[in-house]
Design a protein around this motif. Structure first.
Motif, PDB file in Angstrom:
ATOM      1  N   SER A  90      -2.992   7.699   9.439  1.00 59.09           N
ATOM      2  CA  SER A  90      -2.501   7.700   8.064  1.00 59.09           C
ATOM      3  C   SER A  90      -3.605   7.237   7.120  1.00 59.09           C
ATOM      4  CB  SER A  90      -1.277   6.796   7.920  1.00 59.09           C
ATOM      5  OG  SER A  90      -1.618   5.455   8.242  1.00 59.09           O
ATOM      6  N   SER A  91      -3.531   7.713   5.891  1.00 56.49           N
ATOM      7  CA  SER A  91      -4.453   7.301   4.844  1.00 56.49           C
ATOM      8  C   SER A  91      -3.629   6.699   3.719  1.00 56.49           C
ATOM      9  CB  SER A  91      -5.272   8.498   4.348  1.00 56.49           C
ATOM     10  OG  SER A  91      -6.201   8.079   3.366  1.00 56.49           O
ATOM     11  N   TYR A  92      -4.075   5.561   3.200  1.00 53.00           N
ATOM     12  CA  TYR A  92      -3.285   4.826   2.216  1.00 53.00           C
ATOM     13  C   TYR A  92      -4.189   4.292   1.111  1.00 53.00           C
ATOM     14  CZ  TYR A  92      -5.163   0.670   4.528  1.00 53.00           C
ATOM     15  OH  TYR A  92      -6.003  -0.284   5.049  1.00 53.00           O
ATOM     16  N   VAL A  93      -3.550   3.940   0.006  1.00 57.82           N
ATOM     17  CA  VAL A  93      -4.211   3.296  -1.123  1.00 57.82           C
ATOM     18  C   VAL A  93      -3.620   1.903  -1.268  1.00 57.82           C
ATOM     19  CG1 VAL A  93      -4.652   3.355  -3.604  1.00 57.82           C
ATOM     20  CG2 VAL A  93      -4.631   5.483  -2.285  1.00 57.82           C
ATOM     21  N   ASP A  94      -4.490   0.904  -1.271  1.00 60.37           N
ATOM     22  CA  ASP A  94      -4.053  -0.492  -1.324  1.00 60.37           C
ATOM     23  C   ASP A  94      -3.711  -0.874  -2.760  1.00 60.37           C
ATOM     24  OD1 ASP A  94      -3.487  -3.089  -0.781  1.00 60.37           O
ATOM     25  OD2 ASP A  94      -5.542  -3.691  -0.312  1.00 60.37           O
ATOM     26  N   PHE A  95      -2.430  -1.201  -2.979  1.00 64.33           N
ATOM     27  CA  PHE A  95      -1.977  -1.649  -4.298  1.00 64.33           C
ATOM     28  C   PHE A  95      -1.968  -3.171  -4.411  1.00 64.33           C
ATOM     29  CE2 PHE A  95       0.754   2.346  -5.303  1.00 64.33           C
ATOM     30  CZ  PHE A  95      -0.406   3.056  -5.509  1.00 64.33           C
ATOM     31  N   GLY A  96      -2.257  -3.864  -3.313  1.00 62.20           N
ATOM     32  CA  GLY A  96      -2.186  -5.321  -3.335  1.00 62.20           C
ATOM     33  C   GLY A  96      -3.255  -5.970  -4.182  1.00 62.20           C
TER      34      GLY A  96
ATOM     35  N   THR B 137      -7.021   2.104 -12.602  1.00 60.14           N
ATOM     36  CA  THR B 137      -8.178   2.052 -11.701  1.00 60.14           C
ATOM     37  C   THR B 137      -7.727   1.518 -10.342  1.00 60.14           C
ATOM     38  OG1 THR B 137      -9.638   1.625 -13.577  1.00 60.14           O
ATOM     39  CG2 THR B 137     -10.507   1.175 -11.382  1.00 60.14           C
ATOM     40  N   LEU B 138      -7.986   2.288  -9.299  1.00 63.53           N
ATOM     41  CA  LEU B 138      -7.531   1.945  -7.946  1.00 63.53           C
ATOM     42  C   LEU B 138      -8.704   1.943  -6.979  1.00 63.53           C
ATOM     43  CD1 LEU B 138      -4.329   4.191  -7.732  1.00 63.53           C
ATOM     44  CD2 LEU B 138      -4.433   1.744  -8.242  1.00 63.53           C
ATOM     45  N   PRO B 139      -8.581   1.210  -5.880  1.00 63.16           N
ATOM     46  CA  PRO B 139      -9.614   1.304  -4.829  1.00 63.16           C
ATOM     47  C   PRO B 139      -9.483   2.617  -4.083  1.00 63.16           C
ATOM     48  CG  PRO B 139      -7.849  -0.135  -4.121  1.00 63.16           C
ATOM     49  CD  PRO B 139      -7.547   0.211  -5.549  1.00 63.16           C
ATOM     50  N   HIS B 140     -10.562   3.017  -3.463  1.00 63.69           N
ATOM     51  CA  HIS B 140     -10.549   4.273  -2.703  1.00 63.69           C
ATOM     52  C   HIS B 140      -9.570   4.170  -1.533  1.00 63.69           C
ATOM     53  CE1 HIS B 140     -13.613   6.661  -4.656  1.00 63.69           C
ATOM     54  NE2 HIS B 140     -14.406   5.595  -4.740  1.00 63.69           N
ATOM     55  N   ALA B 141      -9.095   5.315  -1.133  1.00 63.59           N
ATOM     56  CA  ALA B 141      -8.148   5.371  -0.012  1.00 63.59           C
ATOM     57  C   ALA B 141      -8.837   4.954   1.283  1.00 63.59           C
ATOM     58  CB  ALA B 141      -7.577   6.771   0.110  1.00 63.59           C
ATOM     59  N   ARG B 142      -8.050   4.377   2.163  1.00 67.72           N
ATOM     60  CA  ARG B 142      -8.554   3.931   3.461  1.00 67.72           C
ATOM     61  C   ARG B 142      -7.777   4.621   4.583  1.00 67.72           C
ATOM     62  NH1 ARG B 142      -8.917  -2.663   2.540  1.00 67.72           N
ATOM     63  NH2 ARG B 142     -10.343  -2.615   0.741  1.00 67.72           N
ATOM     64  N   LEU B 143      -8.321   4.472   5.785  1.00 67.57           N
ATOM     65  CA  LEU B 143      -7.685   5.049   6.975  1.00 67.57           C
ATOM     66  C   LEU B 143      -7.029   3.949   7.797  1.00 67.57           C
ATOM     67  CD1 LEU B 143     -10.427   7.571   8.140  1.00 67.57           C
ATOM     68  CD2 LEU B 143      -8.281   8.114   6.971  1.00 67.57           C
ATOM     69  N   GLY B 144      -5.846   4.244   8.284  1.00 68.64           N
ATOM     70  CA  GLY B 144      -5.180   3.318   9.185  1.00 68.64           C
ATOM     71  C   GLY B 144      -5.658   3.497  10.618  1.00 68.64           C
TER      72      GLY B 144
ATOM     73  N   ASN C 139      -2.860  12.821  -3.685  1.00 68.29           N
ATOM     74  CA  ASN C 139      -1.412  12.625  -3.674  1.00 68.29           C
ATOM     75  C   ASN C 139      -1.016  11.370  -4.451  1.00 68.29           C
ATOM     76  OD1 ASN C 139      -1.195  14.905  -2.083  1.00 68.29           O
ATOM     77  ND2 ASN C 139      -1.098  13.752  -0.157  1.00 68.29           N
ATOM     78  N   THR C 140      -1.833  10.321  -4.373  1.00 69.20           N
ATOM     79  CA  THR C 140      -1.536   9.102  -5.126  1.00 69.20           C
ATOM     80  C   THR C 140      -1.621   9.347  -6.632  1.00 69.20           C
ATOM     81  OG1 THR C 140      -2.416   7.766  -3.311  1.00 69.20           O
ATOM     82  CG2 THR C 140      -2.161   6.687  -5.438  1.00 69.20           C
ATOM     83  N   THR C 141      -2.616  10.105  -7.031  1.00 64.56           N
ATOM     84  CA  THR C 141      -2.747  10.436  -8.448  1.00 64.56           C
ATOM     85  C   THR C 141      -1.547  11.228  -8.943  1.00 64.56           C
ATOM     86  OG1 THR C 141      -5.156  10.450  -8.267  1.00 64.56           O
ATOM     87  CG2 THR C 141      -4.187  11.626 -10.136  1.00 64.56           C
ATOM     88  N   ALA C 142      -1.114  12.195  -8.152  1.00 68.20           N
ATOM     89  CA  ALA C 142       0.044  13.000  -8.550  1.00 68.20           C
ATOM     90  C   ALA C 142       1.303  12.140  -8.623  1.00 68.20           C
ATOM     91  CB  ALA C 142       0.231  14.153  -7.572  1.00 68.20           C
ATOM     92  N   MET C 143       1.463  11.197  -7.716  1.00 69.49           N
ATOM     93  CA  MET C 143       2.637  10.331  -7.733  1.00 69.49           C
ATOM     94  C   MET C 143       2.663   9.452  -8.977  1.00 69.49           C
ATOM     95  SD  MET C 143       3.674   6.934  -7.122  1.00 69.49           S
ATOM     96  CE  MET C 143       2.339   6.247  -6.150  1.00 69.49           C
TER      97      MET C 143
ATOM     98  N   ARG D  77       0.843  -1.187   0.000  1.00 68.86           N
ATOM     99  CA  ARG D  77       0.000   0.000   0.000  1.00 68.86           C
ATOM    100  C   ARG D  77       0.882   1.243   0.000  1.00 68.86           C
ATOM    101  NH1 ARG D  77      -2.617  -0.372   6.091  1.00 68.86           N
ATOM    102  NH2 ARG D  77      -0.772   0.283   7.287  1.00 68.86           N
ATOM    103  N   TYR D  78       0.301   2.290  -0.474  1.00 70.74           N
ATOM    104  CA  TYR D  78       1.017   3.558  -0.588  1.00 70.74           C
ATOM    105  C   TYR D  78       0.475   4.526   0.463  1.00 70.74           C
ATOM    106  CZ  TYR D  78       2.606   8.011  -2.500  1.00 70.74           C
ATOM    107  OH  TYR D  78       3.169   9.257  -2.661  1.00 70.74           O
ATOM    108  N   GLU D  79       1.335   4.876   1.417  1.00 68.28           N
ATOM    109  CA  GLU D  79       0.952   5.839   2.449  1.00 68.28           C
ATOM    110  C   GLU D  79       0.967   7.224   1.823  1.00 68.28           C
ATOM    111  OE1 GLU D  79       0.064   5.187   5.513  1.00 68.28           O
ATOM    112  OE2 GLU D  79       0.531   3.042   5.631  1.00 68.28           O
TER     113      GLU D  79
END
Length: 240
Positions: A126-132, A151-158, A218-222, A87-89
């Motif tokens: 923290s909020s992350y996007v699961d790449f798994g 296409t990615l899943p929505h961000a989640r909260l840790g 931030n994930t989109t920009a990365m 996942r991407y923090e």
């Protein structure tokens, strides 16, 4: 009879100095402290020494005489497990909450049984996007390899991570029975309850914040920056 014997007879009291208690000029024996009267005196002396030892740090040159020393005898830290994070923090939020936790007992006043703790809890979420869960179907590339759609899943909260350095108890009020119970407890004035309550409030505040939206941005920009560096001119990232 010699002259020395005559002097001894004239002063018989001096000859009995080692065999009896001498009397003062008034004929009364000097008063002696009883055994039980010496106990309060000893307690007063000990209390005075303890008070003097606690105040020596105010005197120049005596601050280190009874100074405290800290010894760290902690054993080696053991690594229990390692987990790979897919996942991407993307974002992190700092939160602070003032917890006012009060516990009452029926039919008993707070002075007898009850407690109230005012606690300042600080932590991060923290909020992350699961790449798994991403597969080949989540990434589409045109034939010219100039445009890509991801296409990615929505961000989640840790889970909230409490900061012990910034969390502290402002005040603690406990009843008489609670104070007596702390004397026989291995962990008096346990703060785990207020810590858990603070973590729950911080987690609820993170859900109401814009933390997940910031993480997706931030994930989109990365990803756009990464694919642009690989030659793609058009990169589109969507969240489902």
């Amino acid at each position: 009879m010699t002259s020395t014997d005559a002097k001894r007879e004239e002063n018989p009291a001096e000859n009995r100095g080692d065999r009896g208690d001498r009397k003062d000029q008034d004929g009364a024996r000097p008063a002696r402290l009883s055994r039980w009267a010496k106990v309060p005196l000893a307690l007063v002396v000990v209390a005075a020494l303890l008070f003097l030892g606690s105040r020596l740090d105010l005197l120049p040159g005596f601050g280190g005489l009874f100074g405290e020393e800290t010894h760290d005898r902690t054993g080696p830290t053991l690594l229990q497990s390692i987990q790979d994070l897919d996942r991407y923090e993307a974002a992190s939020g700092n939160f602070q909450v003032v917890v006012d936790l009060e516990k009452d007992t029926k039919y008993l006043p707070d002075a007898i049984r009850g407690s109230r703790t005012l606690f300042v809890g600080a932590g991060t979420v923290s909020s992350y996007v699961d790449f798994g869960s991403i597969s080949d179907g989540n990434v589409q590339v045109d034939e010219d390899r100039t445009a890509a759609t991801i296409t990615l899943p929505h961000a989640r909260l840790g889970s909230p991570a409490m900061d012990a350095d910034r969390s502290y108890a402002v005040s603690k009020q406990r009843g008489l029975l609670d104070r007596l119970g702390d004397l026989f407890s291995d962990n008096p004035a346990d703060e785990r309850a207020v810590n858990r309550l603070a973590a729950r409030h911080i987690g609820d505040a993170a859900k109401d914040s814009e933390l997940t939206g910031r993480a997706e941005k931030n994930t989109t920009a990365m990803l756009q920056g990464l694919l642009h560096s690989l030659g793609f001119t058009e990169v589109k990232v969507t969240y489902t």
